[in-house]
Design an enzyme around this catalytic site. Structure first.
Site, mmCIF file in Angstrom:
data_model
loop_
_atom_site.group_PDB
_atom_site.id
_atom_site.type_symbol
_atom_site.label_atom_id
_atom_site.label_comp_id
_atom_site.label_asym_id
_atom_site.label_seq_id
_atom_site.Cartn_x
_atom_site.Cartn_y
_atom_site.Cartn_z
ATOM 1 N N CYS A 183 41.970 37.920 43.010
ATOM 2 C CA CYS A 183 42.065 36.489 42.700
ATOM 3 C C CYS A 183 43.482 36.070 42.311
ATOM 4 O O CYS A 183 44.043 35.150 42.890
ATOM 5 C CB CYS A 183 41.075 36.167 41.586
ATOM 6 N N GLY A 194 41.071 54.639 39.257
ATOM 7 C CA GLY A 194 39.994 55.126 38.398
ATOM 8 C C GLY A 194 38.914 55.798 39.222
ATOM 9 O O GLY A 194 38.570 55.323 40.313
ATOM 10 N N GLY A 202 35.660 44.899 42.884
ATOM 11 C CA GLY A 202 35.860 43.771 43.792
ATOM 12 C C GLY A 202 35.513 44.027 45.240
ATOM 13 O O GLY A 202 34.577 44.768 45.560
ATOM 14 N N GLY A 224 34.934 29.996 57.644
ATOM 15 C CA GLY A 224 34.443 29.928 56.260
ATOM 16 C C GLY A 224 35.539 29.392 55.353
ATOM 17 O O GLY A 224 36.567 28.881 55.821
ATOM 18 N N HIS A 237 35.790 3.103 34.380
ATOM 19 C CA HIS A 237 36.140 2.378 35.602
ATOM 20 C C HIS A 237 37.633 2.097 35.599
ATOM 21 O O HIS A 237 38.174 1.721 34.557
ATOM 22 C CB HIS A 237 35.361 1.051 35.645
HETATM 23 C C1 FAD Z 1 42.496 34.304 49.958
HETATM 24 C C2 FAD Z 1 41.387 34.242 48.948
HETATM 25 C C3 FAD Z 1 41.167 33.071 48.249
HETATM 26 C C4 FAD Z 1 40.154 32.997 47.309
HETATM 27 N N1 FAD Z 1 39.983 31.831 46.637
HETATM 28 C C5 FAD Z 1 39.004 31.735 45.717
HETATM 29 C C6 FAD Z 1 38.831 30.546 44.968
HETATM 30 O O1 FAD Z 1 39.557 29.571 45.150
HETATM 31 N N2 FAD Z 1 37.845 30.505 44.049
HETATM 32 C C7 FAD Z 1 37.017 31.573 43.829
HETATM 33 O O2 FAD Z 1 36.126 31.476 42.987
HETATM 34 N N3 FAD Z 1 37.160 32.716 44.515
HETATM 35 C C8 FAD Z 1 38.133 32.826 45.442
HETATM 36 N N4 FAD Z 1 38.307 34.007 46.118
HETATM 37 C C9 FAD Z 1 37.393 35.128 45.803
HETATM 38 C C10 FAD Z 1 37.831 35.816 44.519
HETATM 39 O O3 FAD Z 1 39.134 36.287 44.674
HETATM 40 C C11 FAD Z 1 36.883 36.949 44.189
HETATM 41 O O4 FAD Z 1 35.557 36.477 44.142
HETATM 42 C C12 FAD Z 1 37.235 37.564 42.838
HETATM 43 O O5 FAD Z 1 38.552 38.048 42.841
HETATM 44 C C13 FAD Z 1 36.281 38.718 42.507
HETATM 45 O O6 FAD Z 1 36.640 39.262 41.286
HETATM 46 P P1 FAD Z 1 36.332 40.781 40.933
HETATM 47 O O7 FAD Z 1 36.781 40.953 39.526
HETATM 48 O O8 FAD Z 1 34.958 41.129 41.283
HETATM 49 O O9 FAD Z 1 37.258 41.659 41.912
HETATM 50 P P2 FAD Z 1 38.761 41.603 42.360
HETATM 51 O O10 FAD Z 1 39.437 40.360 41.973
HETATM 52 O O11 FAD Z 1 38.781 41.974 43.797
HETATM 53 O O12 FAD Z 1 39.452 42.753 41.506
HETATM 54 C C14 FAD Z 1 39.132 44.099 41.672
HETATM 55 C C15 FAD Z 1 40.306 44.941 41.262
HETATM 56 O O13 FAD Z 1 39.862 46.289 41.191
HETATM 57 C C16 FAD Z 1 40.924 47.132 41.592
HETATM 58 N N5 FAD Z 1 40.354 48.432 41.980
HETATM 59 C C17 FAD Z 1 39.545 48.703 43.025
HETATM 60 N N6 FAD Z 1 39.201 50.023 43.014
HETATM 61 C C18 FAD Z 1 39.828 50.569 41.935
HETATM 62 C C19 FAD Z 1 39.871 51.880 41.400
HETATM 63 N N7 FAD Z 1 39.178 52.882 41.927
HETATM 64 N N8 FAD Z 1 40.632 52.076 40.301
HETATM 65 C C20 FAD Z 1 41.335 51.064 39.739
HETATM 66 N N9 FAD Z 1 41.313 49.806 40.205
HETATM 67 C C21 FAD Z 1 40.569 49.566 41.289
HETATM 68 C C22 FAD Z 1 41.538 46.376 42.747
HETATM 69 O O14 FAD Z 1 42.866 46.815 42.969
HETATM 70 C C23 FAD Z 1 41.449 44.932 42.258
HETATM 71 O O15 FAD Z 1 42.640 44.563 41.635
HETATM 72 C C24 FAD Z 1 39.334 34.125 47.058
HETATM 73 C C25 FAD Z 1 39.557 35.320 47.744
HETATM 74 C C26 FAD Z 1 40.574 35.388 48.677
HETATM 75 C C27 FAD Z 1 40.805 36.676 49.397
#
Ligand code: FAD
Length: 468
Positions: free
Chosen positions: A41, A114, A144, A184, A447
């Site tokens: 994100c 991790g 993520g 999308g 308004h």
């Molecule tokens: C271009 C784009 C635009 C977007 N715009 C929006 C928006 O406007 N609004 C919205 O709500 N959502 C948006 N999203 C979606 C949003 O980014 C995700 O829903 C959100 O980031 C999910 O959060 P998360 O914490 O689950 O995972 P993530 O943000 O994906 O974070 C997971 C983290 O875990 C780390 N990781 C993975 N495996 C390991 C490991 N084994 N050890 C250590 N670290 C690890 C990764 O490096 C990553 O940094 C967008 C996505 C993209 C690609």
């Protein structure tokens, strides 16, 4: 070292869970394999895309939206390098904000990969190969998602010519032709950025409409507006090949209903056909953590996996892949781990498409209500009848409210229009409190505001609008 909670992944799910758990008195560590915290994100998703969406919209507005307001200016000149520097600075201030919050809340941060060794044991492998082992009462998987690719098509993403969203946020020049595979949210947002900056953009979508899961009225209106802006939309088109050429790349698609294949050439192709849960190298198999049939970590209502002491939240589990959904799960899980009763209301999670006009939605679509056999009523109000929208020349779009026919309880809200992403929250709050369209229609609105269209749509749901 020993912790109450170790969170793997520092995206909106992971970092919010860590902060909330620390606020509730737990000893917390976060492991992140990127160089900076904040996940997809903050680093390559929501935040950089919004920085470019805003900047490109300003550029487009300066070129096309001033004259009719009586402001005569010379054609604006694009400095893409500076625009990208604005995006980088925005990312930097956000990811540094997360580091600051970790320090403030006494959260230990580890940069490295991790891996779950077993319940209660996690290893961290740093970039130089050094391995550390940590002990913990609870593990939170918040790793993520990643780009999914096109089902059945072999595509090599080089992030220069054939790009994912990450490459599309970093192009060093405006492509002449950009093909977006997938209509999308991500494809349409990033397609809009480059369209506004001068690219010819063609969107190829398998379904018969853009923004698949949205209310059909909304996606129909949106498609009309985005086509008027110059985006070439090809729906019901199945992409069968994406290949690099000497000058760029070519994309071949077949009409879903049959007919001859069509090949398009472009200097850049964006693959935006969705994202998949990211669990690579996490050691889930060894730890015995079960996945569902779509590769997501399986959880129960309390975010618990099948292994005691291991939990999961965010894009890596079921539900919409949205940052705020991940955040709310992070808070709820932290509360559960601290002995409280955290929960997420999955019926009231807004979704926003940050194009211009914006599209925002919460709750059920009309199609979902029909499919569920729920009797409903509809109230709609167009921005053409809203004074503020006329004053700002942003009359495209409408507000649509869906309420239960018997009880008048609001079940869904859908907005296409300028500022839709902000306005949707009054319907969201109303729904969270189980409010009716009459509650909303009888609430005094300032308004002149765009939000008066929300009130008028509510009035149209239970009675009649005034200004139409
Ligand atoms: C271009 C784009 C635009 C977007 N715009 C929006 C928006 O406007 N609004 C919205 O709500 N959502 C948006 N999203 C979606 C949003 O980014 C995700 O829903 C959100 O980031 C999910 O959060 P998360 O914490 O689950 O995972 P993530 O943000 O994906 O974070 C997971 C983290 O875990 C780390 N990781 C993975 N495996 C390991 C490991 N084994 N050890 C250590 N670290 C690890 C990764 O490096 C990553 O940094 C967008 C996505 C993209 C690609």
């Amino acid at each position: 070292m020993s912790y109450d909670v170790i969170v793997i992944g520092s995206g909106p799910g992971g970092y919010v869970c860590a902060i909330k758990a620390a606020q509730l008195g737990l000893k917390v560590a976060v492991i992140e394999k990127r160089a900076t915290y904040g996940g997809t994100c903050l680093n390559v998703g929501c935040i950089p895309s919004k920085a470019l969406l805003h900047a490109s919209e300003m550029f487009h507005h300066a070129a096309h939206g001033m004259d009719s307001l009586g402001i005569e200016i010379a054609a604006p000149k694009l400095n893409l390098e500076k625009m990208m520097a604005h995006k980088e600075a925005t990312i930097k201030s956000n990811v540094e904000g997360v580091s600051f919050l970790f320090k403030k809340n006494k959260i230990d941060g580890f940069i490295g990969t991790g891996k779950i060794v077993a319940a209660g044991k996690v290893s961290v492998t740093a970039e130089d190969g050094k391995v550390q082992e940590l002990e913990t009462k609870n593990i939170v998987i918040a790793t993520g998602s990643d780009v999914a690719g096109i089902p059945g098509v072999n595509v090599e993403i080089d992030e220069k010519v054939i790009v994912s969203s990450t490459g599309a946020l970093e192009l060093d020049k405006v492509p002449q032709n950009l093909i977006v595979v997938g209509g999308g949210v991500i494809g349409l947002e990033l397609g809009s950025v480059w369209l506004r900056l001068g690219a010819k953009v063609t969107v190829i979508e398998y379904l018969d409409k853009l923004l698949g899961g949205m209310d059909a009225d909304v996606s129909k209106q949106f498609q009309r507006m985005i086509a008027k802006q110059g985006m070439d939309i090809r729906t019901e088109a199945k992409v069968t090949a994406v290949e690099k050429t000497e000058t760029g790349a070519k994309v071949t698609y077949e009409p879903v209903k049959g007919g001859d294949a069509v090949t398009f050439e472009a200097d850049v192709v964006l693959i935006s056909t969705g994202r998949k849960p990211y669990t690579e190298g996490l050691g889930l198999e060894g730890a015995g953590v079960a996945l569902d049939n779509r590769g997501r970590v399986e959880i129960d209502h309390g975010f618990k996996t099948n292994v005691a002491g291991i939990y999961a939240i965010g894009d890596v589990v079921k539900g919409p892949m949205l940052a705020h959904k991940a955040e709310d799960e992070g808070v709820a899980l932290a509360e559960i781990l601290a002995g409280q009763h955290g929960h997420v209301n999955y019926d009231v999670i807004p979704g926003v498409v940050y194009t211009q006009p914006e599209v925002a939605s919460v709750g059920k679509t009309e199609e979902e209500l029909k499919a569920a056999g729920i009797a409903y009523k509809v109230g709609k109000f167009p921005f053409t009848a809203n004074g503020r929208a006329r004053a700002m020349q942003v009359t495209d779009g409408f507000v649509k409210i869906l309420a239960d026919k018997e009880t008048d309880r609001v079940l869904g809200g859908h907005i296409v229009g300028f500022g839709a992403g902000e306005m949707i929250h009054e319907i969201t709050v109303l729904m969270e409190f189980g409010g009716s369209s009459e509650d909303l229609g009888r609430t005094c609105h300032a308004h002149p505001t765009m939000s008066e269209a929300v009130k008028e749509a509510a009035l149209s749901t239970f009675a009649k609008p005034i200004h139409m």
